[in-house]
Design a protein around this motif. Structure first.
Motif, short mmCIF file in Angstrom:
data_model
loop_
_atom_site.label_atom_id
_atom_site.label_comp_id
_atom_site.label_asym_id
_atom_site.label_seq_id
_atom_site.Cartn_x
_atom_site.Cartn_y
_atom_site.Cartn_z
N ARG A 245 0.83 -1.22 0.00
CA ARG A 245 0.00 0.00 0.00
C ARG A 245 0.86 1.26 0.00
NH1 ARG A 245 -3.86 -3.11 3.05
NH2 ARG A 245 -2.75 -2.73 5.00
N TYR A 246 1.91 1.28 0.82
CA TYR A 246 2.78 2.45 0.84
C TYR A 246 3.42 2.68 -0.53
CZ TYR A 246 2.72 3.27 5.92
OH TYR A 246 2.36 3.58 7.21
N ALA A 247 3.87 1.61 -1.16
CA ALA A 247 4.51 1.75 -2.47
C ALA A 247 3.52 2.29 -3.50
CB ALA A 247 5.07 0.41 -2.92
N MET A 248 2.30 1.78 -3.49
CA MET A 248 1.30 2.24 -4.45
C MET A 248 0.88 3.68 -4.17
SD MET A 248 -1.05 -1.12 -5.25
CE MET A 248 -1.44 -1.46 -3.53
N ALA A 249 0.95 4.09 -2.89
CA ALA A 249 0.59 5.47 -2.54
C ALA A 249 1.59 6.48 -3.10
CB ALA A 249 0.50 5.62 -1.02
N GLY A 250 2.76 5.99 -3.49
CA GLY A 250 3.77 6.90 -4.04
C GLY A 250 3.78 6.96 -5.55
N VAL A 251 2.90 6.19 -6.21
CA VAL A 251 2.93 6.12 -7.67
C VAL A 251 2.74 7.49 -8.31
CG1 VAL A 251 1.69 5.23 -9.68
CG2 VAL A 251 2.26 3.70 -7.81
N GLU A 252 1.78 8.28 -7.80
CA GLU A 252 1.50 9.59 -8.42
C GLU A 252 2.70 10.52 -8.32
OE1 GLU A 252 -1.00 12.44 -6.26
OE2 GLU A 252 -1.36 10.85 -4.77
N PHE A 253 3.46 10.42 -7.25
CA PHE A 253 4.64 11.29 -7.11
C PHE A 253 5.78 10.80 -8.00
CE2 PHE A 253 2.62 11.01 -2.80
CZ PHE A 253 1.87 12.17 -2.93
N ALA A 254 5.93 9.47 -8.06
CA ALA A 254 6.98 8.90 -8.91
C ALA A 254 6.74 9.25 -10.37
CB ALA A 254 7.04 7.39 -8.73
N ALA A 255 5.45 9.36 -10.76
CA ALA A 255 5.13 9.68 -12.15
C ALA A 255 5.53 11.10 -12.52
CB ALA A 255 3.63 9.48 -12.39
N ARG A 256 5.72 11.95 -11.50
CA ARG A 256 6.06 13.35 -11.77
C ARG A 256 7.55 13.64 -11.58
NH1 ARG A 256 0.96 14.56 -8.83
NH2 ARG A 256 2.14 15.18 -6.99
N THR A 257 8.33 12.60 -11.40
CA THR A 257 9.77 12.80 -11.28
C THR A 257 10.52 11.76 -12.10
OG1 THR A 257 11.64 12.92 -9.72
CG2 THR A 257 9.90 11.36 -9.21
N ARG A 258 11.68 12.11 -12.58
CA ARG A 258 12.52 11.17 -13.32
C ARG A 258 13.71 10.70 -12.49
NH1 ARG A 258 12.11 11.30 -18.95
NH2 ARG A 258 9.92 11.50 -19.52
N GLY A 259 13.77 11.12 -11.21
CA GLY A 259 14.87 10.70 -10.36
C GLY A 259 14.79 9.20 -10.07
N SER A 260 15.83 8.68 -9.44
CA SER A 260 15.90 7.24 -9.21
C SER A 260 14.88 6.75 -8.19
CB SER A 260 17.31 6.84 -8.77
OG SER A 260 17.64 7.40 -7.52
N SER A 261 14.25 7.67 -7.44
CA SER A 261 13.17 7.23 -6.54
C SER A 261 12.01 6.67 -7.34
CB SER A 261 12.70 8.39 -5.66
OG SER A 261 12.24 9.48 -6.45
N SER A 262 11.89 7.06 -8.62
CA SER A 262 10.83 6.51 -9.48
C SER A 262 11.11 5.05 -9.82
CB SER A 262 10.71 7.33 -10.76
OG SER A 262 11.88 7.23 -11.56
N VAL A 263 12.36 4.61 -9.67
CA VAL A 263 12.72 3.20 -9.88
C VAL A 263 12.54 2.43 -8.56
CG1 VAL A 263 14.52 1.62 -10.68
CG2 VAL A 263 14.43 3.96 -11.57
N TRP A 264 12.91 3.08 -7.46
CA TRP A 264 12.86 2.41 -6.17
C TRP A 264 11.44 1.96 -5.81
CZ3 TRP A 264 13.41 4.97 -0.71
CH2 TRP A 264 13.57 3.97 0.25
#
Length: 441
Positions: A245-264
């Protein structure tokens, strides 16, 4: 009443970017200066007044109804009646004339302007403070994956305290954004530290603070990284549903960044689905992680490096850590764990991570237990069991305990190799980084 701002506009007229005063304002000022409204205005100022306002000002002039020059006689002119106020005083009361003219009012306005400038420029952040705090935060972030926690913890606590104390003061908006970013990073690293000490509840408290700071900084990369941190904490605490659930809650933020946190985030999500036995979801998350890797562009978190960056060796380790949970993928997990170890060995020393390497070795050992290769399992786990206590964080100990649990199946109950390795893992897990910290190391 004419406000200080209104007086400033009148003084600027008819200059550029000014606006014309109303007839009522001109009449009020004329009364203060004991003159006529028309004498307050230069000819070009009078011409620039709106027609209706200009007509009122002209009508208030005592000489506006004078007899034309060709009809003037030598006789003394008859007294002209004083003009009546155009707007009754019951509607607009006359202004009180300040003692000594307008000078005190002007000086008061100047003092107010000076106070505004002083308060706008005031900041509790000195010219070197932010730079020093940022450099110290970057140093700890880079060292976190390389050095034992006891050598960094107290410096990290101090960094967070400094950032919070500065935010409680007054600074410029741009400085506040930078401070929130640094406070979020230090809170996130303290969340990781609490997790490494085996305290997931405190870790999630620090992670919530990190997310609030990320929100105040408006930083999607830090938001995504913090969600990954929360998922990581839940994963190792044995709460895989929360981890997903925590990982899925971050999807919208990861979609707005190209940093490596979008891979993590998707890589971490894959591990959670694997523990839950959902191989399809796990593989889909691994595919998203790979797609994000191909599109990644370093952001300011990646510039900090270390624990704030998710490099290729860590991704390989996470992939192995996912596959080792899925039956039928043991050999693939073993191979990918080996690739992760090779990638760490070939990486720049600053990109090594003793925790990631230990995790990959534990996955390799676990995969070999599942295939019946006990000698290979013991060989893979040996470097992990040789780690000093101050490097045995909660994740590493949990990884070793997975091997212990796999060795407890009936097939290995009476096998000397399995028994010896189980006992060594038990002894190993009793002394950890928490023990080292309690001894003041």
């Amino acid at each position: 009443m004419i406000t200080q701002a209104g007086l400033s506009w009148i003084e600027l007229f008819p200059g550029p970017s000014s606006r014309p005063p109303s007839a009522v304002q001109i009449i009020a000022l004329a009364e203060i200066y004991q003159t006529t409204p028309r004498r307050l205005l230069a000819p070009e100022a009078l011409d620039r007044l709106p027609p209706a306002e200009r007509e009122i000002v002209i009508r208030c002039d005592p000489g506006h109804a004078a007899v034309p020059g060709d009809q003037v006689s030598e006789a003394a002119p008859e007294p002209q009646p004083q003009p009546q106020p155009l707007i009754p005083s019951s509607i607009v009361p006359p202004l009180r004339r300040p003692v000594g003219g307008l000078q005190p009012e002007v000086e008061m306005a100047a003092r107010r302007a000076r106070r505004f400038v002083a308060s706008s420029e005031a900041s509790n952040v000195g010219p070197e403070t932010l730079t020093q705090l940022r450099e110290e935060t970057a140093r700890i972030a880079g060292a976190y994956l390389l050095q034992p926690l006891p050598t960094l913890l107290f410096d990290l606590i101090e960094c967070q305290d400094v950032a919070f104390r500065l935010l409680e003061g007054r600074q410029r908006p741009t400085e506040s954004v930078e401070l929130y970013l640094l406070a979020g990073i230090t809170s996130g690293m303290l969340a990781k530290a609490s997790h490494d000490m085996g305290d997931p509840h405190t870790a999630l408290t620090q992670a919530r603070a990190a997310f609030v700071c990320a929100d105040n900084a408006g930083h999607d990369g830090l938001r995504a990284w913090t969600r990954g941190l929360q998922s990581l904490t839940a994963y190792w605490a044995g709460w895989p549903n929360d981890a997903a659930r925590y990982a899925m809650a971050g999807v919208e933020f990861a979609a707005r960044t190209r940093g490596s946190s979008s891979v993590w985030l998707p890589a971490q999500e894959a591990r959670a689905w694997a523990v839950l036995g959902d191989g399809e979801q796990a593989q889909a998350a691994l595919d998203r992680a790979q797609a994000a890797r191909e599109a990644v562009e370093s952001d300011d978190l990646d510039e900090f490096g270390g624990v704030l960056s998710f490099n290729r060796p860590r991704q390989l380790y996470y992939t192995a850590d996912t596959l080792v949970w899925l039956p039928g993928n043991e050999q693939r997990a073993d191979r990918l764990a080996g690739e992760a170890l090779s990638a760490y060995a070939e990486a720049d020393p600053a990109e090594r991570a003793f925790g990631g390497e230990a995790g990959a070795r534990a996955d390799q050992s676990l995969a070999r237990v599942h295939t019946g290769d006990l000698d290979g399992a013991a060989e893979a786990l040996r470097p992990v069991l040789d780690l000093p206590a101050d490097q045995r964080n909660a994740g590493i100990v949990a990884s070793a305990m997975r091997v212990h649990n796999a060795l407890r199946v009936p097939a290995y109950a009476r096998t000397p190799q399995a028994r010896d390795l189980r006992e060594e893992i038990e002894q190993y897990s009793q002394v950890s980084v928490r023990t080292a910290l309690s001894r003041g190391r």
